[in-house]
Design a protein around this motif. Structure first.
Motif, short mmCIF file in Angstrom:
data_model
loop_
_atom_site.label_atom_id
_atom_site.label_comp_id
_atom_site.label_asym_id
_atom_site.label_seq_id
_atom_site.Cartn_x
_atom_site.Cartn_y
_atom_site.Cartn_z
N ALA A 17 1.06 -1.04 -0.54
CA ALA A 17 0.11 0.33 0.08
C ALA A 17 0.16 1.13 -0.10
O ALA A 17 0.62 2.13 -0.20
CB ALA A 17 -0.38 0.13 1.46
N ALA A 18 1.76 1.12 0.70
CA ALA A 18 2.59 2.19 0.79
C ALA A 18 3.76 2.78 -1.00
O ALA A 18 4.01 3.89 -0.93
CB ALA A 18 4.19 2.37 1.83
N LEU A 21 1.44 4.75 -3.49
CA LEU A 21 0.92 6.35 -3.02
C LEU A 21 2.44 7.06 -3.23
O LEU A 21 3.39 6.17 -3.76
CB LEU A 21 0.93 6.73 -2.13
N ILE A 70 2.42 2.71 6.18
CA ILE A 70 1.58 3.06 5.80
C ILE A 70 1.77 3.20 7.54
O ILE A 70 1.20 2.40 8.22
CB ILE A 70 0.27 2.49 5.11
N LYS A 71 1.40 5.16 8.24
CA LYS A 71 0.67 5.24 9.42
C LYS A 71 -0.81 4.64 9.77
O LYS A 71 -1.27 5.64 9.12
CB LYS A 71 1.33 6.48 9.63
N LYS A 72 -1.22 3.76 10.27
CA LYS A 72 -2.39 3.38 10.75
C LYS A 72 -3.02 4.26 11.66
O LYS A 72 -4.67 4.77 11.68
CB LYS A 72 -2.38 1.61 11.30
N PHE A 116 6.44 6.38 6.74
CA PHE A 116 4.94 6.54 6.11
C PHE A 116 4.67 6.81 5.19
O PHE A 116 5.05 9.11 5.17
CB PHE A 116 4.31 6.88 7.35
N ASN A 118 1.89 7.54 3.54
CA ASN A 118 1.18 8.46 4.11
C ASN A 118 0.32 10.53 4.41
O ASN A 118 -0.09 10.26 5.63
CB ASN A 118 -0.56 7.89 4.47
N GLN A 121 -3.08 11.92 4.85
CA GLN A 121 -3.80 12.00 6.32
C GLN A 121 -2.91 11.99 7.12
O GLN A 121 -4.10 12.71 7.07
CB GLN A 121 -3.77 10.37 5.99
#
Length: 354
Positions: A17-18, A21, A70-72, A116, A118, A121
């Motif tokens: 997912a990273a 982006l 990804i920072k959740k 990260f 994202n 976000q």
């Protein structure tokens, strides 16, 4: 070049997912020759975390490995010491290798930088939170007028800025927030930051300790004299610049060593730098797990960090067995050092000391 010394990335562990982006693709393009290893989690990477055979390669892994994630958890936490709030971080881990760093306690046997991807976000979370806060109506020790957000709780933002624009983009965000400023502590001098458009809403806190001790345990950081000299440059560039006297480590000559450092600071700073200076004073907290790890890669450091005769155990809120200087003795240490600061650098406001 400092960048080449700290980072020679050969392997990038990345969450898929990273990589999807723009920020992930941008970072990947910086090291086109690096091997890319897909991982499910930026925390649970068998090659890195939990493998005790990595301990002797502590610094090499920091040089050669990078993690894209990804920072959740996008939460803003209250603080009240360094800042009013702790912002969700844009990175975790560090290319430097300070022997007392608390982040490896959470990450096992290796601690390279995780970036990260994202960032949009993360920035949106911070902006929404600051908007909800409104104006700061009552001054406090964090800042008399603006809400302060620490953006570097788990990394060194000056080094992170070598890898991606994440930090500079947050500086730009806070430039546009009328009621907030960002803050981070650093042990690395990154002159590229002098040209950033920050609008006076960024506070940099240079961490300082006696130079001889720093050479032993502030591994891979900028020399203390360079950090002190940089204070003037960053003040001239319009930044607010504070200092962290941290960590204060008790040795046989500790007070004399701090006197030497404070006199060096006083002799180096310009009038403009002195006029806006404030300090945080933080005594060492060590950790039994980190002590065991350090014995595998830097046992010399533990001769000054692990002092059972001076320290007492205290279980932290997250269950770690930490050690701190015994409370009664520590109160005396704090009084001695704060008195020395007030004598040699009376213009330096002590924001807090513990």
């Amino acid at each position: 070049m400092e960048f080449d010394r700290l980072l020679q990335i050969r392997r990038i562990y990345a969450q898929p997912a990273a990589l999807e982006l723009p920020r992930g693709q941008q970072i990947l393009a910086r090291w086109p020759g690096a091997d890319v290893v897909l991982v499910d989690s930026h925390w649970n990477i068998p090659d890195l975390h939990g493998d005790e055979t990595n301990v002797p390669r502590w610094s090499r892994i920091k040089t050669e490995a990078l993690v894209l994630g990804i920072k959740k958890s996008l939460t803003v936490k209250p603080n009240g010491r360094s800042a009013d709030f702790i912002a969700p971080s844009t990175a975790n881990g560090c290319a430097m290798a300070c022997a007392y760093c608390y982040v490896p306690r959470h990450k096992g046997y290796s601690n390279p930088i995780t970036v990260f991807a994202n960032i949009d976000q993360i920035a949106a979370t911070i902006e929404r939170h600051a908007t909800r806060q409104g104006l700061k109506l009552e001054p406090n020790q964090c800042d008399p007028e603006l809400w302060v957000y620490d953006i570097g709780e788990n990394s060194d933002c000056s080094v992170d800025a070598l890898i991606s624009p994440n930090v500079e983009e947050l500086v730009g965000l806070f430039r546009e927030l009328p009621n907030a400023r960002l803050s981070f502590a650093t042990k690395f001098v990154n002159p590229e930051m002098l040209a950033w458009d920050h609008g006076g809403h960024t506070r940099i806190r240079f961490s300082l300790m006696p130079a001889d001790l720093a050479r032993s345990i502030d591994v891979r950081t900028s020399p203390v004299a360079e950090r002190i000299a940089a204070i003037n440059d960053f003040v001239d560039a319009g930044y607010e610049v504070h200092v962290n006297f941290s960590p204060v480590i008790i040795t046989d000559t500790w007070l004399a060593d701090w006197e030497e450092l404070l006199r060096q600071l006083d002799a180096t700073l310009t009038g403009a730098a002195k006029a806006q200076l404030a300090a945080e004073v933080i005594f060492l907290t060590h950790n039994e797990q980190l002590h065991e790890v350090n014995l595998g890669w830097h046992p010399q450091a533990e001769k000054v960090l692990w002092r059972p005769g001076l320290q007492e155990s205290k279980t932290s809120s997250n269950g770690f067995n930490n050690v701190r200087y015994r409370s009664r003795a520590k109160a005396g240490y704090v009084a001695q050092l704060t008195a020395l600061i007030e004598e040699i650098t009376p213009y330096c406001r002590i924001r807090y000391a513990f």
